[in-house]
Design an enzyme around this catalytic site. Structure first.
Site, PDB file in Angstrom:
ATOM      1  N   ASP A  44      17.310 -26.143  -1.252  1.00 37.20           N
ATOM      2  CA  ASP A  44      18.155 -25.788  -2.400  1.00 37.20           C
ATOM      3  C   ASP A  44      19.276 -26.781  -2.640  1.00 37.20           C
ATOM      4  OD1 ASP A  44      16.893 -23.540  -3.074  1.00 37.20           O
ATOM      5  OD2 ASP A  44      18.344 -22.139  -2.208  1.00 37.20           O
ATOM      6  N   LYS A  66      18.189 -24.897  -8.519  1.00 40.40           N
ATOM      7  CA  LYS A  66      18.968 -23.671  -8.658  1.00 40.40           C
ATOM      8  C   LYS A  66      20.439 -23.967  -8.469  1.00 40.40           C
ATOM      9  CE  LYS A  66      16.698 -19.867  -7.016  1.00 40.40           C
ATOM     10  NZ  LYS A  66      17.393 -18.647  -7.319  1.00 40.40           N
ATOM     11  N   MET A 182      30.140 -16.618  -6.138  1.00 43.36           N
ATOM     12  CA  MET A 182      29.724 -16.870  -7.523  1.00 43.36           C
ATOM     13  C   MET A 182      30.675 -16.223  -8.535  1.00 43.36           C
ATOM     14  SD  MET A 182      25.633 -16.161  -7.044  1.00 43.36           S
ATOM     15  CE  MET A 182      25.784 -14.801  -5.909  1.00 43.36           C
TER      16      MET A 182
HETATM   17  N1  SAH Z   1      23.364 -17.734   0.735  1.00 44.18           N
HETATM   18  C1  SAH Z   1      24.620 -18.381   0.443  1.00 44.18           C
HETATM   19  C2  SAH Z   1      25.232 -17.942  -0.864  1.00 44.18           C
HETATM   20  C3  SAH Z   1      24.434 -18.316  -2.066  1.00 44.18           C
HETATM   21  S1  SAH Z   1      25.165 -17.772  -3.564  1.00 44.18           S
HETATM   22  C4  SAH Z   1      25.584 -18.145   1.598  1.00 44.18           C
HETATM   23  O1  SAH Z   1      25.302 -17.372   2.496  1.00 44.18           O
HETATM   24  O2  SAH Z   1      26.647 -18.767   1.615  1.00 44.18           O
HETATM   25  C5  SAH Z   1      25.975 -19.224  -4.110  1.00 44.18           C
HETATM   26  C6  SAH Z   1      27.466 -19.080  -3.996  1.00 44.18           C
HETATM   27  O3  SAH Z   1      27.862 -19.235  -2.651  1.00 44.18           O
HETATM   28  C7  SAH Z   1      28.265 -20.120  -4.739  1.00 44.18           C
HETATM   29  O4  SAH Z   1      28.393 -19.801  -6.102  1.00 44.18           O
HETATM   30  C8  SAH Z   1      29.601 -20.029  -4.020  1.00 44.18           C
HETATM   31  O5  SAH Z   1      30.318 -18.912  -4.441  1.00 44.18           O
HETATM   32  C9  SAH Z   1      29.149 -19.778  -2.609  1.00 44.18           C
HETATM   33  N2  SAH Z   1      29.091 -21.016  -1.814  1.00 44.18           N
HETATM   34  C10 SAH Z   1      28.024 -21.523  -1.189  1.00 44.18           C
HETATM   35  N3  SAH Z   1      28.356 -22.627  -0.494  1.00 44.18           N
HETATM   36  C11 SAH Z   1      29.671 -22.807  -0.686  1.00 44.18           C
HETATM   37  C12 SAH Z   1      30.634 -23.742  -0.216  1.00 44.18           C
HETATM   38  N4  SAH Z   1      30.293 -24.748   0.584  1.00 44.18           N
HETATM   39  N5  SAH Z   1      31.912 -23.606  -0.602  1.00 44.18           N
HETATM   40  C13 SAH Z   1      32.295 -22.591  -1.401  1.00 44.18           C
HETATM   41  N6  SAH Z   1      31.444 -21.696  -1.875  1.00 44.18           N
HETATM   42  C14 SAH Z   1      30.158 -21.777  -1.514  1.00 44.18           C
END
Ligand code: SAH
Length: 520
Positions: A44, A66, A182
């Site tokens: 991803d 995505k 998000m």
């Molecule tokens: N499965 C992922 C989340 C996916 S949804 C997890 O467990 O982290 C995608 C959202 O995750 C983004 O819109 C943001 O809000 C958050 N996100 C993912 N990586 C991030 C990062 N390095 N810093 C800040 N927000 C992050």
């Protein structure tokens, strides 16, 4: 062929792996072990591409895309189907997802499809970005003195829709720390919902973008102020919103953003084959590095000279190595002839500096001579002190290199044979990327570790004249590893800001840190 046969009889399996929040070191050991076994990797946008270095070279890589707001590369249904199809071909399929696969990652849907299609699977959890963002922003997500509960919410759904899955009236005051994934687009409505449902308008809020990576940025405010602050600071996804009293602890325990090179963008010019010791050292101190390969190292077309000298290697008094690549390519050729370090017991061996000596030792040989000054001149001087009259000296090195060492030794009566063992060739492409880095005005420093990196960097920048070069480099500091490299920099009209006293990578990292910490 064999592989094909093997695949047909093999049963495929899909491993859903959490890549962690961004910093590649935060993947689990199980995740990394499995990456090394991959035949196909479907990854991803949020999974760090740096993790792909653990994947076998012949594995197939599929970018599933995505990214919020941008056209999806593949729909979720296509991804689900792709996983089933690859597994049915008998492949070991790694589905690499940002953070944890089961936290807002649609991992549940993916394994449901696998299960429905009788495909074997395993799920490896990951460090979710909520805990990482809080931790890397200096916020303990729970703390005995502040909160005993934490909730992870998605801010993606429209908070005004009447059938929202989130009961704001319960969340607003029922939970201590609230972390919203998000949620950047809907931030104004999210904070309004919390305040309208009774959460104090003064509740502290942190918003953290690209948490745990060198691009991390964070801002802090309250439920009342944060939406404006985020808008003004132009914070875009991916970012997390951390809400609750624990945010106040950041003042005391912010550790990641306080590192000395945090927020510094450093262009590291290097040869493609060189170890990334410099990048590792700078990133450890918080810098964001753009690795710019200015040179490719290649074998020479012919090893005729070296071959014939190796036939009479015992007539030599000295072998001198002036670069890491000289050592590496010399030994490659030595081994290819069925020889090894035992055949070098006759001559003494001199090296230009400590790193070369260290590399030599990894081939089983302790250098007999390391000059106090790590340059070709320094090496020449040390040899002259010992007397080189009538001595046979072999110099395995780059095809084109400075003549100062062989000339000085010949001048003192030595018989010097130069054996070209590798060559520097400027790499193709990546010019535009380097140009736009410089034009963005965000580069704080460029590092040079040899004269050829300087010359090739300038060729790659491709400024139309000296004035344009100076303009592109006007706010960019320059670090040069030693006096020869520094002279090449000044000869090209640029200015050297940092030059370590010892010409080694660790000393260079220390000087760069000193420079930026005493600067601010
Ligand atoms: N499965 C992922 C989340 C996916 S949804 C997890 O467990 O982290 C995608 C959202 O995750 C983004 O819109 C943001 O809000 C958050 N996100 C993912 N990586 C991030 C990062 N390095 N810093 C800040 N927000 C992050």
């Amino acid at each position: 062929m064999d592989r094909q046969k093997e695949n047909n009889s093999k049963v495929g399996k899909v491993y859903l792996i959490g890549a962690g929040p961004g910093e590649p070191g935060l993947i689990t050991m199980r995740g990394r072990y499995l990456l090394e076994k991959a035949e196909v990797v479907v990854y991803d946008y949020l999974a760090s591409s740096k993790l792909l270095r653990y994947v076998p070279e012949d594995a197939q890589l599929v970018y599933a895309g995505k990214r919020g707001g941008v056209k999806h590369t593949h729909t979720q249904e296509e991804i689900n189907q792709m996983l089933v199809d690859f597994a049915k071909e008998g492949k070991i399929v790694i589905r690499l997802k940002g953070g944890d696969p089961f936290i807002f990652g649609r991992g549940g849907e993916e394994v449901e499809t696998l299960s429905a299609n009788d495909v074997d699977f395993e799920v490896v959890p990951g460090v979710t970005s909520a805990t990482a963002a809080a931790t890397y922003a200096g916020i303990p997500i729970t703390h005995r003195g502040y909160t005993a509960s934490v909730a992870f919410l998605t801010g993606h759904e429209d908070p005004t829709k009447p059938d929202s899955n989130i009961d704001w009236s319960k969340i607003a005051t029922g939970i201590g720390t609230i972390v919203v994934y998000m949620g950047i687009k809907n931030l104004p409505t999210i904070v309004k919902n919390l305040i309208d449902n009774g959460r104090s308008a003064d509740t502290p809020v942190a918003v953290v973008r690209w948490a745990s990576t060198t691009k991390q940025r964070s801002v802090v405010g309250t439920l009342t102020t944060i939406a404006d602050i985020v808008q003004q600071a132009d914070i875009k996804p991916p970012a997390l919103i951390v809400i609750g009293e624990v945010v106040n602890l950041r003042d005391k325990i912010d550790w990641f953003e306080k590192r000395p090179l945090f927020n510094k963008r450093i262009v590291v010019t290097r040869t493609r084959d060189q170890a990334s010791e410099l990048v590792a050292g700078l990133e450890e101190a918080g810098a964001s590095c753009y690795e710019c390969s200015t040179i490719n190292i290649k074998p020479v077309e012919s090893y005729e000279v070296l071959d014939s000298e190796l036939d009479r290697i015992n007539e030599y008094h000295w072998i001198l190595f002036t670069s890491l690549n000289g050592v590496k390519y010399f030994f490659n050729q030595l081994y290819s002839r069925g020889m090894d370090s035992r055949d070098l017991k006759g001559p003494d061996i001199g090296v230009v500096g400590k790193s070369t000596a260290d590399l030599l030792l990894s081939y089983g040989i302790n250098a007999d001579l390391i000059p106090p000054t790590f340059t070709g001149e320094g090496l020449a001087e040390s040899l002259l002190d010992q007397g080189v009259e009538g001595r046979n000296v072999l110099l395995p090195r780059a095809k084109s290199a400075r003549e100062i060492l062989p000339e000085t030794l010949r001048g003192a009566g030595a018989r010097v044979t130069v054996a070209p063992v590798y060559q520097n060739v400027p790499p193709q492409g990546r010019k535009d990327e380097l140009r736009s880095e410089l034009e963005s005005g965000e580069v704080d420093m460029v590092t040079f570790t040899s004269s050829s990196t300087v010359r090739n960097f300038i060729t790659m920048v491709d400024a139309k004249d000296q004035e344009e070069l100076l303009d592109l480099m006007k706010d960019v500091k320059i670090a040069a590893i030693g006096p020869i490299t520094a002279k090449t920099v000044t000869d090209s009209g640029l200015q050297v800001d940092i030059q370590p006293e010892e010409y080694t990578i660790p000393a260079m990292v220390t000087s760069i840190i000193d420079f930026f910490t005493s600067d601010s």
